[in-house]
Structure formats: structure tokens, C-alpha cells
Design a protein around this motif. Structure first.
Motif, PDB file in Angstrom:
ATOM      1  N   UNK A   1     -76.517  44.566  -3.894  1.00 35.68           N
ATOM      2  CA  UNK A   1     -77.173  43.673  -2.992  1.00 35.68           C
ATOM      3  C   UNK A   1     -76.036  43.709  -1.500  1.00 35.68           C
ATOM      4  N   UNK A   2     -75.076  44.010  -1.934  1.00 33.87           N
ATOM      5  CA  UNK A   2     -74.203  44.655  -0.933  1.00 33.87           C
ATOM      6  C   UNK A   2     -74.574  45.544   0.145  1.00 33.87           C
ATOM      7  N   UNK A   3     -75.470  46.613  -0.562  1.00 34.43           N
ATOM      8  CA  UNK A   3     -76.571  47.693  -0.098  1.00 34.43           C
ATOM      9  C   UNK A   3     -77.613  47.088   0.739  1.00 34.43           C
ATOM     10  N   UNK A   4     -78.443  46.498   0.480  1.00 35.61           N
ATOM     11  CA  UNK A   4     -79.299  45.286   0.854  1.00 35.61           C
ATOM     12  C   UNK A   4     -78.766  45.452   1.950  1.00 35.61           C
ATOM     13  N   UNK A   5     -78.171  44.433   1.646  1.00 32.36           N
ATOM     14  CA  UNK A   5     -77.173  44.153   3.361  1.00 32.36           C
ATOM     15  C   UNK A   5     -77.098  44.349   4.513  1.00 32.36           C
ATOM     16  N   UNK A   6     -76.161  45.899   4.123  1.00 29.36           N
ATOM     17  CA  UNK A   6     -75.747  46.912   5.074  1.00 29.36           C
ATOM     18  C   UNK A   6     -76.969  47.748   6.215  1.00 29.36           C
ATOM     19  N   UNK A   7     -78.653  48.049   4.593  1.00 29.81           N
ATOM     20  CA  UNK A   7     -79.419  48.565   5.854  1.00 29.81           C
ATOM     21  C   UNK A   7     -79.805  47.447   5.951  1.00 29.81           C
TER      22      UNK A   7
END
Length: 199
Positions: A73-79
Motif C-alpha cells: 500500500x505504501x509503495x502505491x502511495x509513493x508511486x
């Protein structure tokens, strides 16, 4: 920096990270170490990290699964942050920093999601890629760490309060290329804060 160039940076970091981890998994067993160029302060020391930074874990049967899903989920936000920064023509400092953080996060997620089902364990043996006897399950893999820089080891002076006379090692963290990318990205945001967020 265009979005294409940012993705190229992410891809290059991911390739270096995964090639180094797969090499270590298929050539070292856990706990094995070698000195790089004979230097005491630069070593390749293979360990696996079950949880977060410094080996911290979330207790319970579903702790590891929760951690992996949180990372995704965090990677989705960073992306999204990277895409939005490029769209708004933000500073290159910011875009490079976000790209490095994204690459590092994805690199460690790959370990967590896939390594448990594509490798057998590395205890007292070198692991096999695409093993018939994997060591874990989907989303329960362990993160490979190998870079170790024990710059100084010894006993602290006895006059120091609390820690005096006790053994101490600087720098005793063991990490990987993905961790370096994340730390570098965060370092850019801290050191070049005004330039990164100037616009």
C-alpha cells in the motif's frame, strides 16, 4: 526529470538490488561472510531480515503478512507521489529522491512476496533458486541483507556513564542495495529540503 527517466532510475536500482540478492542467496549460507578486498571494515555478511528495519518484527501469526501488505500500500502511495511530482514539474531533487525511495521499497517487497516460494532455506547450505522445497509462503519471504561496514569495534572507555567499559561496534547494521536507495532518497529530502520542496 521526466516520468520515463524516473522509471529508468527505479528499474536500474531494482536490477542491481535483485541481482545482488539472488547472487548472495545462491552463493552464501546464512551467517557466512567475506572481507571485501581484505578490508576489515567492508564485508559481505549474509543475513535475512524477517521484519522491519534492524530486524524488528510485528508479533503474531499474521504480523509478517500485515507488514508486507502495508509495504505494498505504501509503495502505491509513493508511486502516486512520484507521478504527481512529475506532473507538477517539481524539483529534480524531489523526483530523484522519490524514485530512489520507490525503488528501494519495491526491492524489499519483492523479497517479502516471492522469496519464500522460490528459494529453499539458507541455513547451513546455499539456497537453490526455484527450489522444489521452498522455505516459506507467498507474502512471507525474508529480506536479504549483506552489506556490512564494521568501521570500529572495541570497548568503550570506562568513564562513560551507562555504556562505559562495554563492547561497542560502529557501524553494526547489515543492509542491502534497496536500503541504500531508501536512505539516499530520505537523505536528499533532508539535506536538500529547500531545493526539493522549493516550488
Amino acid at each position: 526529470m521526466s516520468l520515463k527517466k524516473a522509471y529508468i532510475l527505479v528499474f536500474l536500482v531494482l536490477i542491481i538490488d535483485q541481482v545482488s540478492k539472488i547472487y548472495i542467496k545462491t552463493h552464501f549460507f546464512i551467517g557466512e561472510s567475506i572481507k571485501v578486498m581484505g578490508l576489515d571494515w567492508f564485508q559481505i555478511h549474509f543475513i535475512e531480515n524477517e521484519g522491519m528495519a534492524w530486524g524488528a518484527v510485528i508479533p503474531g501469526e499474521y504480523g509478517k503478512l500485515f507488514l508486507t501488505l502495508f509495504r505494498i500500500v505504501a509503495v502505491g502511495g509513493i508511486g502516486w507521489w512520484l507521478w504527481d511530482s512529475v506532473r507538477k514539474n517539481a524539483s529534480n531533487y524531489l523526483k530523484v529522491a522519490i524514485a530512489l525511495i520507490l525503488a528501494g521499497a519495491v526491492g524489499n517487497i519483492i523479497d517479502s512476496v516471492f522469496y519464500g516460494v522460490i528459494f529453499n532455506d539458507s541455513y547451513h547450505q546455499v539456497a537453490t533458486l526455484f527450489s522444489d522445497e521452498p522455505y516459506g509462503r507467498w507474502f512471507h519471504g525474508e529480506v536479504v541483507d549483506m552489506l556490512y561496514f564494521p568501521i570500529w569495534e572495541g570497548n568503550l572507555p570506562s568513564w562513560l556513564p551507562v555504556w562505559g567499559g562495554k563492547p561497542f561496534s560502529f557501524f553494526n547494521a547489515i543492509f542491502n542495495v534497496a536500503d541504500v536507495a531508501i536512505s539516499t532518497g530520505v537523505g536528499i529530502l533532508i539535506v536538500f529540503n529547500k531545493k526539493a520542496f522549493g516550488k
